[in-house]
Write an enzyme that holds these catalytic residues in place. Structure first.
Site, PDB file in Angstrom:
ATOM      1  CB  SER A 118      -0.933  -0.003   1.212  1.00 13.21           C
ATOM      2  OG  SER A 118      -0.213  -0.251   2.383  1.00 13.21           O
ATOM      3  CG  HIS A 139      -2.698  -0.760  -3.541  1.00 12.76           C
ATOM      4  ND1 HIS A 139      -2.887   0.571  -3.254  1.00 12.76           N
ATOM      5  CD2 HIS A 139      -2.932  -1.418  -2.370  1.00 12.76           C
ATOM      6  CE1 HIS A 139      -3.225   0.709  -1.988  1.00 12.76           C
ATOM      7  NE2 HIS A 139      -3.259  -0.481  -1.430  1.00 12.76           N
ATOM      8  CD  GLU A 151      -2.973   3.379  -6.107  1.00 10.46           C
ATOM      9  OE1 GLU A 151      -2.822   2.738  -5.032  1.00 10.46           O
ATOM     10  OE2 GLU A 151      -2.924   4.614  -6.149  1.00 10.46           O
ATOM     11  CG  ASN A 189      -3.053   4.232   0.942  1.00  8.74           C
ATOM     12  OD1 ASN A 189      -4.160   4.326   1.474  1.00  8.74           O
ATOM     13  ND2 ASN A 189      -2.498   3.071   0.641  1.00  8.74           N
TER      14      ASN A 189
HETATM   15  N1  CAA Z   1     -16.218 -11.027   0.390  1.00  6.87           N
HETATM   16  C1  CAA Z   1     -17.300 -11.091  -0.403  1.00  6.87           C
HETATM   17  N2  CAA Z   1     -18.348 -10.238  -0.281  1.00  6.87           N
HETATM   18  C2  CAA Z   1     -18.288  -9.322   0.707  1.00  6.87           C
HETATM   19  C3  CAA Z   1     -17.183  -9.201   1.579  1.00  6.87           C
HETATM   20  C4  CAA Z   1     -16.115 -10.109   1.388  1.00  6.87           C
HETATM   21  N3  CAA Z   1     -15.014 -10.061   2.148  1.00  6.87           N
HETATM   22  N4  CAA Z   1     -17.412  -8.174   2.439  1.00  6.87           N
HETATM   23  C5  CAA Z   1     -18.605  -7.662   2.112  1.00  6.87           C
HETATM   24  N5  CAA Z   1     -19.133  -8.356   1.079  1.00  6.87           N
HETATM   25  C6  CAA Z   1     -20.389  -8.072   0.369  1.00  6.87           C
HETATM   26  C7  CAA Z   1     -21.620  -8.367   1.168  1.00  6.87           C
HETATM   27  O1  CAA Z   1     -22.041  -9.701   0.978  1.00  6.87           O
HETATM   28  C8  CAA Z   1     -22.642  -7.401   0.577  1.00  6.87           C
HETATM   29  O2  CAA Z   1     -23.122  -7.869  -0.668  1.00  6.87           O
HETATM   30  P1  CAA Z   1     -24.569  -7.378  -1.258  1.00  6.87           P
HETATM   31  O3  CAA Z   1     -24.625  -5.892  -1.088  1.00  6.87           O
HETATM   32  O4  CAA Z   1     -24.535  -7.802  -2.673  1.00  6.87           O
HETATM   33  O5  CAA Z   1     -25.545  -8.104  -0.406  1.00  6.87           O
HETATM   34  C9  CAA Z   1     -21.789  -6.163   0.259  1.00  6.87           C
HETATM   35  O6  CAA Z   1     -20.432  -6.638   0.156  1.00  6.87           O
HETATM   36  C10 CAA Z   1     -21.895  -5.140   1.341  1.00  6.87           C
HETATM   37  O7  CAA Z   1     -21.521  -5.729   2.593  1.00  6.87           O
HETATM   38  P2  CAA Z   1     -22.362  -5.602   3.938  1.00  6.87           P
HETATM   39  O8  CAA Z   1     -23.825  -5.537   3.633  1.00  6.87           O
HETATM   40  O9  CAA Z   1     -21.863  -6.643   4.875  1.00  6.87           O
HETATM   41  O10 CAA Z   1     -21.893  -4.243   4.595  1.00  6.87           O
HETATM   42  P3  CAA Z   1     -21.851  -2.782   4.018  1.00  6.87           P
HETATM   43  O11 CAA Z   1     -22.974  -2.465   3.114  1.00  6.87           O
HETATM   44  O12 CAA Z   1     -21.637  -1.964   5.244  1.00  6.87           O
HETATM   45  O13 CAA Z   1     -20.517  -2.764   3.139  1.00  6.87           O
HETATM   46  C11 CAA Z   1     -18.210  -2.505   2.828  1.00  6.87           C
HETATM   47  C12 CAA Z   1     -19.286  -3.160   3.653  1.00  6.87           C
HETATM   48  C13 CAA Z   1     -18.224  -3.070   1.394  1.00  6.87           C
HETATM   49  C14 CAA Z   1     -16.890  -2.855   3.495  1.00  6.87           C
HETATM   50  C15 CAA Z   1     -18.490  -0.939   2.778  1.00  6.87           C
HETATM   51  O14 CAA Z   1     -18.663  -0.453   4.075  1.00  6.87           O
HETATM   52  C16 CAA Z   1     -17.377  -0.183   2.126  1.00  6.87           C
HETATM   53  O15 CAA Z   1     -17.292  -0.090   0.903  1.00  6.87           O
HETATM   54  N6  CAA Z   1     -16.472   0.434   2.960  1.00  6.87           N
HETATM   55  C17 CAA Z   1     -15.326   1.174   2.482  1.00  6.87           C
HETATM   56  C18 CAA Z   1     -14.253   0.206   2.091  1.00  6.87           C
HETATM   57  C19 CAA Z   1     -13.019   0.902   1.626  1.00  6.87           C
HETATM   58  O16 CAA Z   1     -12.924   2.124   1.546  1.00  6.87           O
HETATM   59  N7  CAA Z   1     -12.006   0.098   1.295  1.00  6.87           N
HETATM   60  C20 CAA Z   1     -10.732   0.589   0.919  1.00  6.87           C
HETATM   61  C21 CAA Z   1      -9.873   0.642   2.136  1.00  6.87           C
HETATM   62  S1  CAA Z   1      -8.260   1.239   1.738  1.00  6.87           S
HETATM   63  C22 CAA Z   1      -7.447  -0.111   1.201  1.00  6.87           C
HETATM   64  O17 CAA Z   1      -7.896  -1.216   1.195  1.00  6.87           O
HETATM   65  C23 CAA Z   1      -6.104   0.122   0.679  1.00  6.87           C
HETATM   66  C24 CAA Z   1      -5.017   0.562   1.559  1.00  6.87           C
HETATM   67  O18 CAA Z   1      -3.910   0.572   1.063  1.00  6.87           O
HETATM   68  C25 CAA Z   1      -5.161   0.996   2.943  1.00  6.87           C
END
Ligand code: CAA
Length: 282
Positions: A118, A139, A151, A189
């Protein structure tokens, strides 16, 4: 590209293995811990169940995908027939450089070596190998099966051909790849972490409380999670280490990590993985 080796079976590694296997690739998942590999397979199975429940894949697709994943506890065996290696080990420079030295030794000469880092420089990682034109950043975002972005980071020496292969491969995973150059924090990031840091400063200075800050960003800017909840989800130690890479890399005080973040990490409050960060998870 048929055989993919994924190094590290934590949250990112198991998500990457999941997505490749689901899209028909043969995956060798490598981790030094056999227990961690078991846990990763069970997580992948549970996450595929979510996709089965909502009809995105069938039970048979799930079983076939799981059958495409083999596990290994030694790097040499896990990468010796790879077309592509995606490293997703702990975000630690010395560890990653050591892994890439070994990958260069054990992976077939034409194999592409990618890192899911990252924030660590792809150029620096590439420089410890004898194939810097074939080293690239891939990424993925957490949760990998859900987030559409990859990315794709070009190191100083990464070739056009290798970049094109990885862009096409990412599209084959139903992802939307974006090509960026190798500078501190890349793009994701460099923009995300100052926002998270500013949210922590806003809390530190007493402007508003945790849920108030997150609610403003969720309801006001349509972010799926507020910045403090997202910081917990990413890991506060990871956020701190990325901010330090930005601060050191640009030498600009605007990236200095908030003292509250430093204190929380030093006290062991690292977010979801430790059961407490800005929120409690127990
Ligand atoms: N595998 C498969 N499916 C998954 C999953 C996983 N690990 N996690 C969630 N899902 C699916 C769920 O089944 C659900 O599917 P449907 O909508 O089709 O039913 C969908 O994703 C949404 O999940 P939830 O209903 O459980 O919960 P939510 O609506 O609160 O969403 C989330 C959860 C997708 C994590 C959402 O909150 C989100 O997009 N958050 C932001 C995530 C983000 O910004 N990620 C980037 C972080 S930075 C990074 O990763 C890089 C770095 O370098 C730091």
């Amino acid at each position: 590209m048929k055989a993919i080796s994924v190094i590290g079976s934590g949250t990112m590694g198991n998500g990457i293995a999941h997505v490749f296997a689901q899209h028909g690739y043969k995956v060798s998942l490598v981790d030094i811990s056999a227990g961690q590999l078991e846990k990763a397979l069970s997580t992948i199975s549970k996450n595929m169940d979510r996709q089965v429940i909502k009809g995105a894949i069938s039970e048979e697709d799930k079983n076939q995908a799981l059958n495409r994943i083999s596990t290994f506890t030694t790097l040499k065996e896990g990468v010796e027939s790879a077309d592509l290696v995606v490293e997703a080990a702990t975000e630690n420079m010395a560890l990653k450089l050591d892994i890439f030295r070994q990958l260069d030794q054990f992976a077939p000469a034409p194999a592409i070596l990618a890192s899911n880092t990252s924030s660590i420089s792809i150029t620096k990682i590439a420089a410890v190998t004898k194939r810097p034109t074939q080293v690239i950043g891939m990424h993925f975002m957490n949760p990998v099966p859900v987030m559409k972005l990859v990315e794709v980071i070009r190191g100083y020496a990464t070739s056009d051909e290798v970049t094109e292969i990885i862009m096409d491969l990412s599209r084959n995973l139903s992802k939307d790849p974006v090509e960026v150059n190798d500078y501190p924090g890349f793009v994701a990031n460099r923009i995300l972490m100052p926002m998270i840091n500013e949210a922590i400063y806003t809390l530190y200075e007493g402007v508003a409380g945790v849920s108030e800050i997150d609610t403003v960003m969720k309801l006001g800017m349509a972010h799926p999670m507020g910045p403090l909840q997202l910081a917990d989800f990413i890991g506060l130690d990871v956020c701190l280490s990325i901010l330090r890479v930005l601060h050191d890399g640009f030498g600009n005080p605007k990236y200095a990590p908030c003292p509250l973040l430093v204190n929380m990490v030093e006290a062991g409050y690292k977010g979801v993985k430790t059961g407490e960060g800005f929120y409690r998870y127990t």
